[in-house]
Design an enzyme around this catalytic site. Structure first.
Site, PDB file in Angstrom:
ATOM      1  N   GLY A  37       0.840  -1.198   0.000  1.00 59.17           N
ATOM      2  CA  GLY A  37       0.000   0.000   0.000  1.00 59.17           C
ATOM      3  C   GLY A  37       0.871   1.242   0.000  1.00 59.17           C
ATOM      4  O   GLY A  37       1.950   1.242   0.607  1.00 59.17           O
ATOM      5  N   ASN A  40      -2.000   7.657   1.338  1.00 58.67           N
ATOM      6  CA  ASN A  40      -1.600   8.714   2.252  1.00 58.67           C
ATOM      7  C   ASN A  40      -0.987   8.133   3.533  1.00 58.67           C
ATOM      8  O   ASN A  40       0.177   8.419   3.876  1.00 58.67           O
ATOM      9  CB  ASN A  40      -2.873   9.536   2.549  1.00 58.67           C
ATOM     10  CG  ASN A  40      -2.619  10.777   3.349  1.00 58.67           C
ATOM     11  OD1 ASN A  40      -3.272  11.006   4.358  1.00 58.67           O
ATOM     12  ND2 ASN A  40      -1.695  11.613   2.916  1.00 58.67           N
ATOM     13  N   TRP A  41      -1.680   7.243   4.203  1.00 53.28           N
ATOM     14  CA  TRP A  41      -1.146   6.614   5.418  1.00 53.28           C
ATOM     15  C   TRP A  41      -0.080   5.588   5.070  1.00 53.28           C
ATOM     16  O   TRP A  41       0.930   5.451   5.752  1.00 53.28           O
ATOM     17  CB  TRP A  41      -2.290   6.002   6.224  1.00 53.28           C
ATOM     18  CG  TRP A  41      -1.957   5.318   7.528  1.00 53.28           C
ATOM     19  CD1 TRP A  41      -2.521   4.160   7.973  1.00 53.28           C
ATOM     20  CD2 TRP A  41      -1.054   5.746   8.587  1.00 53.28           C
ATOM     21  NE1 TRP A  41      -2.024   3.841   9.224  1.00 53.28           N
ATOM     22  CE2 TRP A  41      -1.121   4.795   9.614  1.00 53.28           C
ATOM     23  CE3 TRP A  41      -0.177   6.818   8.723  1.00 53.28           C
ATOM     24  CZ2 TRP A  41      -0.360   4.885  10.784  1.00 53.28           C
ATOM     25  CZ3 TRP A  41       0.593   6.920   9.894  1.00 53.28           C
ATOM     26  CH2 TRP A  41       0.488   5.959  10.904  1.00 53.28           C
ATOM     27  N   GLY A  42      -0.302   4.876   3.972  1.00 47.75           N
ATOM     28  CA  GLY A  42       0.689   3.884   3.548  1.00 47.75           C
ATOM     29  C   GLY A  42       2.060   4.525   3.370  1.00 47.75           C
ATOM     30  O   GLY A  42       3.093   3.968   3.793  1.00 47.75           O
ATOM     31  N   PHE A  68       0.231   0.631  -6.176  1.00 49.80           N
ATOM     32  CA  PHE A  68      -0.808   0.377  -7.179  1.00 49.80           C
ATOM     33  C   PHE A  68      -0.542   1.384  -8.299  1.00 49.80           C
ATOM     34  O   PHE A  68      -0.754   2.572  -8.136  1.00 49.80           O
ATOM     35  CB  PHE A  68      -2.194   0.565  -6.556  1.00 49.80           C
ATOM     36  CG  PHE A  68      -3.322   0.362  -7.521  1.00 49.80           C
ATOM     37  CD1 PHE A  68      -3.701  -0.904  -7.923  1.00 49.80           C
ATOM     38  CD2 PHE A  68      -4.013   1.452  -8.036  1.00 49.80           C
ATOM     39  CE1 PHE A  68      -4.739  -1.092  -8.818  1.00 49.80           C
ATOM     40  CE2 PHE A  68      -5.058   1.275  -8.931  1.00 49.80           C
ATOM     41  CZ  PHE A  68      -5.417   0.002  -9.329  1.00 49.80           C
ATOM     42  N   LYS A 148      -8.373   0.229   8.282  1.00 54.12           N
ATOM     43  CA  LYS A 148      -9.570   0.433   9.092  1.00 54.12           C
ATOM     44  C   LYS A 148     -10.792   0.089   8.246  1.00 54.12           C
ATOM     45  O   LYS A 148     -11.181   0.858   7.375  1.00 54.12           O
ATOM     46  CB  LYS A 148      -9.600   1.875   9.600  1.00 54.12           C
ATOM     47  CG  LYS A 148      -8.445   2.139  10.587  1.00 54.12           C
ATOM     48  CD  LYS A 148      -8.299   3.573  11.019  1.00 54.12           C
ATOM     49  CE  LYS A 148      -7.186   3.689  12.071  1.00 54.12           C
ATOM     50  NZ  LYS A 148      -6.859   5.076  12.435  1.00 54.12           N
ATOM     51  N   LYS A 233     -15.028   3.792  14.225  1.00 54.86           N
ATOM     52  CA  LYS A 233     -14.982   5.251  14.438  1.00 54.86           C
ATOM     53  C   LYS A 233     -15.193   6.012  13.134  1.00 54.86           C
ATOM     54  O   LYS A 233     -15.613   7.168  13.143  1.00 54.86           O
ATOM     55  CB  LYS A 233     -13.695   5.669  15.162  1.00 54.86           C
ATOM     56  CG  LYS A 233     -12.391   5.380  14.419  1.00 54.86           C
ATOM     57  CD  LYS A 233     -11.976   6.434  13.429  1.00 54.86           C
ATOM     58  CE  LYS A 233     -10.865   5.962  12.530  1.00 54.86           C
ATOM     59  NZ  LYS A 233     -10.535   6.874  11.450  1.00 54.86           N
ATOM     60  N   ASN A 298     -13.209  11.499   6.477  1.00 59.84           N
ATOM     61  CA  ASN A 298     -14.626  11.096   6.549  1.00 59.84           C
ATOM     62  C   ASN A 298     -15.484  12.266   7.031  1.00 59.84           C
ATOM     63  O   ASN A 298     -16.553  12.548   6.498  1.00 59.84           O
ATOM     64  CB  ASN A 298     -14.785   9.904   7.501  1.00 59.84           C
ATOM     65  CG  ASN A 298     -14.303   8.612   6.871  1.00 59.84           C
ATOM     66  OD1 ASN A 298     -14.938   8.065   5.991  1.00 59.84           O
ATOM     67  ND2 ASN A 298     -13.144   8.132   7.320  1.00 59.84           N
TER      68      ASN A 298
HETATM   69  N1  LIG Z   1      -4.835   8.605   5.744  1.00 58.48           N
HETATM   70  C1  LIG Z   1      -4.899   8.548   7.063  1.00 58.48           C
HETATM   71  O1  LIG Z   1      -4.770   9.577   7.756  1.00 58.48           O
HETATM   72  C2  LIG Z   1      -5.096   7.226   7.732  1.00 58.48           C
HETATM   73  C3  LIG Z   1      -5.579   6.126   7.062  1.00 58.48           C
HETATM   74  N2  LIG Z   1      -5.750   4.943   7.730  1.00 58.48           N
HETATM   75  C4  LIG Z   1      -6.266   3.754   7.055  1.00 58.48           C
HETATM   76  O2  LIG Z   1      -5.268   3.219   6.216  1.00 58.48           O
HETATM   77  C5  LIG Z   1      -5.862   2.539   5.092  1.00 58.48           C
HETATM   78  C6  LIG Z   1      -5.204   3.048   3.823  1.00 58.48           C
HETATM   79  O3  LIG Z   1      -5.412   4.442   3.739  1.00 58.48           O
HETATM   80  P1  LIG Z   1      -4.438   5.421   2.934  1.00 58.48           P
HETATM   81  O4  LIG Z   1      -3.043   4.889   2.915  1.00 58.48           O
HETATM   82  O5  LIG Z   1      -4.654   6.771   3.496  1.00 58.48           O
HETATM   83  O6  LIG Z   1      -4.971   5.301   1.439  1.00 58.48           O
HETATM   84  P2  LIG Z   1      -5.661   6.446   0.541  1.00 58.48           P
HETATM   85  O7  LIG Z   1      -6.977   6.850   1.073  1.00 58.48           O
HETATM   86  O8  LIG Z   1      -4.670   7.492   0.280  1.00 58.48           O
HETATM   87  O9  LIG Z   1      -6.067   5.552  -0.735  1.00 58.48           O
HETATM   88  C7  LIG Z   1      -5.543   5.594  -1.921  1.00 58.48           C
HETATM   89  C8  LIG Z   1      -4.710   4.357  -2.221  1.00 58.48           C
HETATM   90  O10 LIG Z   1      -5.523   3.339  -2.810  1.00 58.48           O
HETATM   91  C9  LIG Z   1      -4.826   2.850  -3.954  1.00 58.48           C
HETATM   92  N3  LIG Z   1      -5.754   2.217  -4.880  1.00 58.48           N
HETATM   93  C10 LIG Z   1      -6.652   2.809  -5.705  1.00 58.48           C
HETATM   94  N4  LIG Z   1      -7.290   1.866  -6.424  1.00 58.48           N
HETATM   95  C11 LIG Z   1      -6.782   0.670  -6.042  1.00 58.48           C
HETATM   96  C12 LIG Z   1      -7.048  -0.677  -6.418  1.00 58.48           C
HETATM   97  N5  LIG Z   1      -7.987  -0.980  -7.329  1.00 58.48           N
HETATM   98  N6  LIG Z   1      -6.341  -1.659  -5.811  1.00 58.48           N
HETATM   99  C13 LIG Z   1      -5.425  -1.372  -4.870  1.00 58.48           C
HETATM  100  N7  LIG Z   1      -5.122  -0.118  -4.479  1.00 58.48           N
HETATM  101  C14 LIG Z   1      -5.807   0.889  -5.058  1.00 58.48           C
HETATM  102  C15 LIG Z   1      -4.160   4.078  -4.508  1.00 58.48           C
HETATM  103  O11 LIG Z   1      -3.150   3.738  -5.403  1.00 58.48           O
HETATM  104  C16 LIG Z   1      -3.626   4.696  -3.230  1.00 58.48           C
HETATM  105  O12 LIG Z   1      -2.420   4.102  -2.863  1.00 58.48           O
HETATM  106  C17 LIG Z   1      -7.359   2.827   5.195  1.00 58.48           C
HETATM  107  O13 LIG Z   1      -8.012   1.724   5.765  1.00 58.48           O
HETATM  108  C18 LIG Z   1      -7.456   4.023   6.136  1.00 58.48           C
HETATM  109  O14 LIG Z   1      -8.661   4.056   6.876  1.00 58.48           O
HETATM  110  C19 LIG Z   1      -5.417   4.815   9.044  1.00 58.48           C
HETATM  111  C20 LIG Z   1      -4.899   5.857   9.742  1.00 58.48           C
HETATM  112  C21 LIG Z   1      -4.722   7.156   9.156  1.00 58.48           C
HETATM  113  O1  LIG Z   2      -7.979   6.988  10.638  1.00 58.23           O
HETATM  114  C1  LIG Z   2      -7.663   8.150  10.613  1.00 58.23           C
HETATM  115  C2  LIG Z   2      -6.999   8.842  11.737  1.00 58.23           C
HETATM  116  O2  LIG Z   2      -6.573   7.951  12.716  1.00 58.23           O
HETATM  117  C3  LIG Z   2      -7.956   8.961   9.408  1.00 58.23           C
HETATM  118  O3  LIG Z   2      -9.323   9.107   9.264  1.00 58.23           O
HETATM  119  P1  LIG Z   2      -9.924   9.587   7.884  1.00 58.23           P
HETATM  120  O4  LIG Z   2      -9.853   8.426   6.934  1.00 58.23           O
HETATM  121  O5  LIG Z   2     -11.320  10.019   8.195  1.00 58.23           O
HETATM  122  O6  LIG Z   2      -9.053  10.744   7.435  1.00 58.23           O
END
Ligand SMILES: NC(=O)C1=CN([C@@H]2O[C@H](COP(=O)(O)OP(=O)(O)OC[C@H]3O[C@@H](n4cnc5c(N)ncnc54)[C@H](O)[C@@H]3O)[C@@H](O)[C@H]2O)C=CC1
Ligand SMILES: O=C(CO)COP(=O)(O)O
Length: 388
Positions: A37, A40-42, A68, A148, A233, A298
């Site tokens: 992954g 953003n978090w990845g 991806f 999440k 949450k 969200n």
């Molecule tokens: N962004 C944040 O602040 C936080 C996110 N999270 C959790 O982490 C997890 C990942 O979130 P983010 O890294 O923020 O991702 P993101 O919300 O930035 O999602 C985009 C990602 O999805 C990929 N993507 C798009 N289509 C795809 C497909 N068909 N197959 C596979 N990948 C694909 C994109 O290339 C990109 O890497 C989520 O469950 C989120 O709830 C947890 C804590 C904080």
């Molecule tokens: O999980 C998150 C913070 O811990 C990020 O939440 P959002 O996906 O709503 O930005």
């Protein structure tokens, strides 16, 4: 940096594992980490990990990050630009990931050598990713999920860590917390919680991999509790966003958060009687709920949805406002609703139910306060799930 210069500088008290531990040999074998992954978090998680693998002798320096693949407006491939600039220019612009990070668009190749797999994609993609990984990972691999969300199958709800364990045959811990990614990218102080099933030694290894002076990680033996906190949450945050969009004020938002926390706890305990009350007081619980309801994606998109009177769909708003990043709360609200309706629990969870019904346009955004407190406040249900 030479291995000799690396120091095991992580929290020393975490290194003494009481029972069910991995052996010293295992503990000191060099581990190889791949992050599956790169959103953003990845990307932020990769930066954290990469800063630690350089310092810790028990890890190989290199961290591989599966991307991806996509083509940027410039015509270049995202993975190539990441490797050229050391930045994820689309999902985390302006932040260097670390020279030891290698972006790899080939999923199989990215995981081939790794014995520590960090899963961090939007939850809706995980089933497909797991299917591609069957038979492609090392037998001794350990996993952690930062995702999440959950899946709902015929048999009932399936947490993402369970999906990983069942499909890939590997143990899977979770890491959740009050972790808005862009704040951690700027190295602002925050905390996180690792949830583990039985093996404390493995949990400690994950703690060491993530822990930095600005990212404090602790471990609790409650994988389902930690993962359900992180998952549920997001539904409450959608409700909080509706309140913001309707300009109802802080007291109303706090009320939604309180009701939401109560439903998070009741739902988690109904699904898994092992879930501990104390987990809700860890970073993964109340702290994540607060930060997401104040500053998460969200919340932000739900606010816009309510401001538009529900006339513009979440899909449209997500695409417009998040530039490729993904919401988890809307689909999780649907998944939770499916579980509730299947089990006859809808009336016990008015907030969760109302959030979903607003998201799909069956109720107006104003229903968030009209409907959320409509259930009788009784404490019952199969013994362990009490509201109070
Ligand atoms: N962004 C944040 O602040 C936080 C996110 N999270 C959790 O982490 C997890 C990942 O979130 P983010 O890294 O923020 O991702 P993101 O919300 O930035 O999602 C985009 C990602 O999805 C990929 N993507 C798009 N289509 C795809 C497909 N068909 N197959 C596979 N990948 C694909 C994109 O290339 C990109 O890497 C989520 O469950 C989120 O709830 C947890 C804590 C904080
Ligand atoms: O999980 C998150 C913070 O811990 C990020 O939440 P959002 O996906 O709503 O930005």
């Amino acid at each position: 940096m030479s291995p000799a210069m690396k120091a095991e500088n992580q929290p020393q008290e975490e290194l003494t594992s009481p029972e069910n531990t991995i052996s010293n040999d295992e503990l000191h074998q060099k581990s190889k980490v791949t992050v599956v992954g790169s959103g953003n978090w990845g990307s932020v998680a990769t930066k954290l990990i990469a800063s630690n693998t350089l310092k810790l002798t028990s890890f190989h320096d290199e961290v591989r990050m599966w991307v991806f693949e996509e083509t940027l407006p410039s015509g270049e491939k995202l993975s190539e630009v990441i490797n050229k600039t050391n930045e994820n220019v689309k999902y985390l612009p302006g932040i260097k990931l670390g020279k030891n990070v290698v972006a790899d668009p080939d999923l199989e190749n990215a995981v081939r050598d790794a014995n520590m797999l960090v899963f961090v994609t939007p939850h809706q993609f995980m089933e497909g990713i797991c299917r591609k990984l069957v038979g492609k990972i090392r037998e001794d691999a350990e996993a952690i999920s930062l995702i999440k969300g959950m899946e709902v199958k015929m048999e009932g709800p399936c947490m993402i860590s369970t999906l990983i364990t069942e499909q890939l045959g590997i143990n899977c811990c979770v890491l959740m917390g009050a972790n808005i990614a862009h704040e951690i990218a700027q190295e602002k102080f925050s905390e996180a919680t690792v949830g583990y099933r039985t093996n404390r030694g493995i949990a400690e290894k994950w703690v060491r991999l993530f822990y930095t002076p600005y990212f404090i990680v602790s471990a609790v033996q409650d994988v389902e509790g930690v993962e359900l906190c992180g998952t549920l949450k997001n539904v409450v945050a959608i409700g909080a966003g509706f309140v913001d969009g309707l300009e109802m004020g802080n007291n109303t938002k706090a009320a939604i958060m309180r009701i939401g926390l109560r439903e998070m706890k009741a739902f988690s305990k109904l699904l898994f009687s092992s879930v501990k009350d104390s987990t809700f007081f860890e970073s993964c619980g109340v702290a994540d709920l607060i930060t997401t309801c104040l500053g998460g994606r969200n919340r932000k998109v739900a606010e816009a949805f309510a401001k538009n009177g529900g006339k513009r769909s979440f899909d449209v708003l997500e695409a417009e406002m998040l530039q490729g990043q993904k919401l988890q709360g809307v689909s999780t609200a649907r998944e939770v609703y499916e579980v509730l309706s299947h089990r006859g629990w809808l009336e016990l969870f008015p907030l969760f139910t109302t959030v979903h019904e607003i998201c799909i346009g069956h109720l107006p955004p104003t229903a968030i306060v009209e409907h959320s407190e409509r259930a009788p406040k009784f404490s019952l249900v199969e013994g362990s799930a009490q509201y109070y």
